[in-house]
Design a protein around this motif. Structure first.
Motif, mmCIF file in Angstrom:
data_model
loop_
_atom_site.group_PDB
_atom_site.id
_atom_site.type_symbol
_atom_site.label_atom_id
_atom_site.label_comp_id
_atom_site.label_asym_id
_atom_site.label_seq_id
_atom_site.Cartn_x
_atom_site.Cartn_y
_atom_site.Cartn_z
ATOM 1 N N TRP A 33 0.832 -1.209 0.000
ATOM 2 C CA TRP A 33 0.000 0.000 0.000
ATOM 3 C C TRP A 33 0.864 1.255 0.000
ATOM 4 O O TRP A 33 0.659 2.165 -0.796
ATOM 5 N N ARG A 34 1.821 1.295 0.900
ATOM 6 C CA ARG A 34 2.658 2.490 1.026
ATOM 7 C C ARG A 34 3.512 2.693 -0.221
ATOM 8 O O ARG A 34 3.719 3.830 -0.654
ATOM 9 N N ASP A 35 3.993 1.609 -0.823
ATOM 10 C CA ASP A 35 4.777 1.730 -2.059
ATOM 11 C C ASP A 35 3.951 2.338 -3.189
ATOM 12 O O ASP A 35 4.498 2.988 -4.086
ATOM 13 N N LYS A 36 2.628 2.115 -3.156
ATOM 14 C CA LYS A 36 1.738 2.666 -4.179
ATOM 15 C C LYS A 36 1.197 4.048 -3.809
ATOM 16 O O LYS A 36 0.363 4.611 -4.511
ATOM 17 N N ASP A 54 -0.212 3.373 14.070
ATOM 18 C CA ASP A 54 -0.394 3.042 15.480
ATOM 19 C C ASP A 54 -0.589 1.541 15.583
ATOM 20 O O ASP A 54 -0.751 0.846 14.565
ATOM 21 N N TYR A 55 -0.546 1.006 16.799
ATOM 22 C CA TYR A 55 -0.770 -0.430 16.980
ATOM 23 C C TYR A 55 -1.431 -0.695 18.318
ATOM 24 O O TYR A 55 -1.339 0.115 19.249
ATOM 25 N N VAL A 56 -2.141 -1.823 18.381
ATOM 26 C CA VAL A 56 -2.741 -2.293 19.628
ATOM 27 C C VAL A 56 -2.408 -3.772 19.773
ATOM 28 O O VAL A 56 -2.744 -4.568 18.891
ATOM 29 N N PRO A 57 -1.724 -4.172 20.852
ATOM 30 C CA PRO A 57 -1.420 -5.591 21.048
ATOM 31 C C PRO A 57 -2.627 -6.353 21.588
ATOM 32 O O PRO A 57 -3.420 -5.800 22.356
ATOM 33 N N LYS A 58 -2.773 -7.589 21.168
ATOM 34 C CA LYS A 58 -3.833 -8.462 21.696
ATOM 35 C C LYS A 58 -3.336 -9.108 22.983
ATOM 36 O O LYS A 58 -2.159 -9.430 23.106
ATOM 37 N N PRO A 59 -4.249 -9.364 23.921
ATOM 38 C CA PRO A 59 -5.669 -8.969 23.927
ATOM 39 C C PRO A 59 -5.826 -7.474 24.218
ATOM 40 O O PRO A 59 -4.945 -6.852 24.797
ATOM 41 N N PHE A 60 -6.954 -6.932 23.812
ATOM 42 C CA PHE A 60 -7.176 -5.506 23.988
ATOM 43 C C PHE A 60 -8.635 -5.254 24.353
ATOM 44 O O PHE A 60 -9.491 -6.130 24.221
ATOM 45 N N GLN A 61 -8.907 -4.049 24.798
ATOM 46 C CA GLN A 61 -10.272 -3.607 25.024
ATOM 47 C C GLN A 61 -10.767 -2.951 23.729
ATOM 48 O O GLN A 61 -10.079 -2.114 23.147
ATOM 49 N N VAL A 107 8.004 -2.457 15.998
ATOM 50 C CA VAL A 107 8.874 -1.544 15.258
ATOM 51 C C VAL A 107 8.784 -1.831 13.762
ATOM 52 O O VAL A 107 8.706 -0.904 12.940
ATOM 53 N N THR A 108 8.764 -3.123 13.393
ATOM 54 C CA THR A 108 8.653 -3.498 11.983
ATOM 55 C C THR A 108 7.371 -2.956 11.371
ATOM 56 O O THR A 108 7.364 -2.421 10.254
ATOM 57 N N GLY A 109 6.268 -3.080 12.113
ATOM 58 C CA GLY A 109 4.987 -2.584 11.624
ATOM 59 C C GLY A 109 4.980 -1.081 11.442
ATOM 60 O O GLY A 109 4.518 -0.564 10.422
ATOM 61 N N LEU A 110 5.518 -0.356 12.419
ATOM 62 C CA LEU A 110 5.561 1.100 12.324
ATOM 63 C C LEU A 110 6.488 1.547 11.195
ATOM 64 O O LEU A 110 6.171 2.479 10.452
ATOM 65 N N ASP A 111 7.627 0.865 11.047
ATOM 66 C CA ASP A 111 8.560 1.209 9.976
ATOM 67 C C ASP A 111 8.007 0.859 8.599
ATOM 68 O O ASP A 111 8.417 1.450 7.589
ATOM 69 N N ILE A 155 -0.571 4.860 -1.122
ATOM 70 C CA ILE A 155 -1.830 4.861 -0.365
ATOM 71 C C ILE A 155 -1.515 5.257 1.077
ATOM 72 O O ILE A 155 -0.811 4.539 1.792
ATOM 73 N N ASP A 156 -2.041 6.399 1.496
ATOM 74 C CA ASP A 156 -1.675 6.952 2.802
ATOM 75 C C ASP A 156 -2.788 6.857 3.842
ATOM 76 O O ASP A 156 -2.761 7.559 4.859
ATOM 77 N N THR A 157 -3.763 5.977 3.615
ATOM 78 C CA THR A 157 -4.836 5.775 4.595
ATOM 79 C C THR A 157 -4.250 5.405 5.955
ATOM 80 O O THR A 157 -3.372 4.539 6.031
ATOM 81 N N PRO A 158 -4.691 6.033 7.046
ATOM 82 C CA PRO A 158 -4.184 5.686 8.375
ATOM 83 C C PRO A 158 -4.416 4.207 8.690
ATOM 84 O O PRO A 158 -5.506 3.682 8.436
ATOM 85 N N VAL A 159 -3.404 3.539 9.238
ATOM 86 C CA VAL A 159 -3.481 2.108 9.539
ATOM 87 C C VAL A 159 -3.162 1.855 11.009
ATOM 88 O O VAL A 159 -2.128 2.288 11.520
ATOM 89 N N LEU A 160 -4.081 1.146 11.657
ATOM 90 C CA LEU A 160 -3.892 0.682 13.028
ATOM 91 C C LEU A 160 -3.631 -0.811 12.990
ATOM 92 O O LEU A 160 -4.458 -1.579 12.494
ATOM 93 N N ILE A 161 -2.481 -1.242 13.497
ATOM 94 C CA ILE A 161 -2.123 -2.660 13.488
ATOM 95 C C ILE A 161 -2.648 -3.352 14.740
ATOM 96 O O ILE A 161 -2.529 -2.836 15.853
ATOM 97 N N LEU A 162 -3.236 -4.532 14.544
ATOM 98 C CA LEU A 162 -3.576 -5.431 15.647
ATOM 99 C C LEU A 162 -2.581 -6.581 15.608
ATOM 100 O O LEU A 162 -2.391 -7.195 14.560
#
Length: 219
Positions: free
Chosen positions: A66-69, A97-104, A88-92, A71-78
């Motif tokens: 997506w980013r290579d093309k 942003d990211y949320v680790p499982k389990p989460f509320q 760090v890999t996901g953010l780079d 596409i700058d839509t905000p992405v939240l990683i689960l």
């Protein structure tokens, strides 16, 4: 506002989709990496919730494509991965942003609201324009302090326009951002919603730009 939810756990996907829809979002959900990749490239979303462990194509690969093309839509990683290196890999790779499982689930919603605000250049959950105030955290709308009651679709339309003040927005764009993929879309209903919203807010700030669409004038 329209979201793409990419989560391969059926139960969690259903719970998230239901909660997000109850919170006023149009949601497309998919559990297949290739389908998620395609949707993110071809559909219009205000934010994407992306699980890293998707089948067929993993979340990091999808995000990089997506980013290579551009596409700058905000992405939240689960992610269920505890290691800081995965975060760090996901953010780079381009995640916002990211949320680790389990989460509320409420935390996911709050982070999505924040991502959409930042993408629109809004620091506060409360947007005020000429006496019209919309609070994305409470989903309340007021005019000069008086509450205004809107239907779900009317709220989605007004919210999108208030997050993009002074922008000329076509009927097609509004349709893409207030309906999910499976909804029987009809751009003609946009005119009906705009008319209703105008009457309810009682403020002449939504202008019709002939041949182009609508503009919420903030200046």
């Amino acid at each position: 506002m329209r979201l793409l939810l990419a989560e391969d756990d059926p139960d969690l996907s259903r719970q998230l989709k239901s909660f997000l829809e109850d919170s006023g979002y149009a949601v497309d959900a998919s559990m297949d990496g290739e389908d998620v990749h395609f949707l993110g490239e071809t559909e219009s979303y205000d934010a994407i919730i992306l699980d890293l462990g998707l089948p067929v194509m993993d979340g990091i690969s999808i995000l990089k494509k997506w980013r290579d093309k551009g596409i700058d839509t905000p992405v939240l990683i689960l992610t269920a991965r505890d290691g800081w290196s995965e975060k760090v890999t996901g953010l780079d790779a381009g995640a916002d942003d990211y949320v680790p499982k389990p989460f509320q689930i409420e935390e996911v919603l709050a982070r999505i609201r924040a991502l959409i605000r930042r993408a629109a250049g809004q620091a506060s959950p409360e947007i005020s324009i000429k006496g019209l105030t919309l609070n994305s955290a409470s989903s309340k709308v007021t005019v000069d302090g008086m509450p205004i009651k809107l239907t779900a679709q009317e709220y989605k339309l007004l919210s999108y326009m208030m997050h993009h003040p002074n922008k000329v927005i076509s009927r097609t764009e509004l349709t893409e951002h207030i309906y999910d993929q499976d909804f029987d879309r009809d751009s003609n209903t946009i005119e009906v919603f705009v008319t209703r919203v105008r009457k309810k807010i009682g403020i002449d700030i939504i202008k019709t730009i002939r041949g182009l669409g609508y503009q919420l004038v903030a200046e």
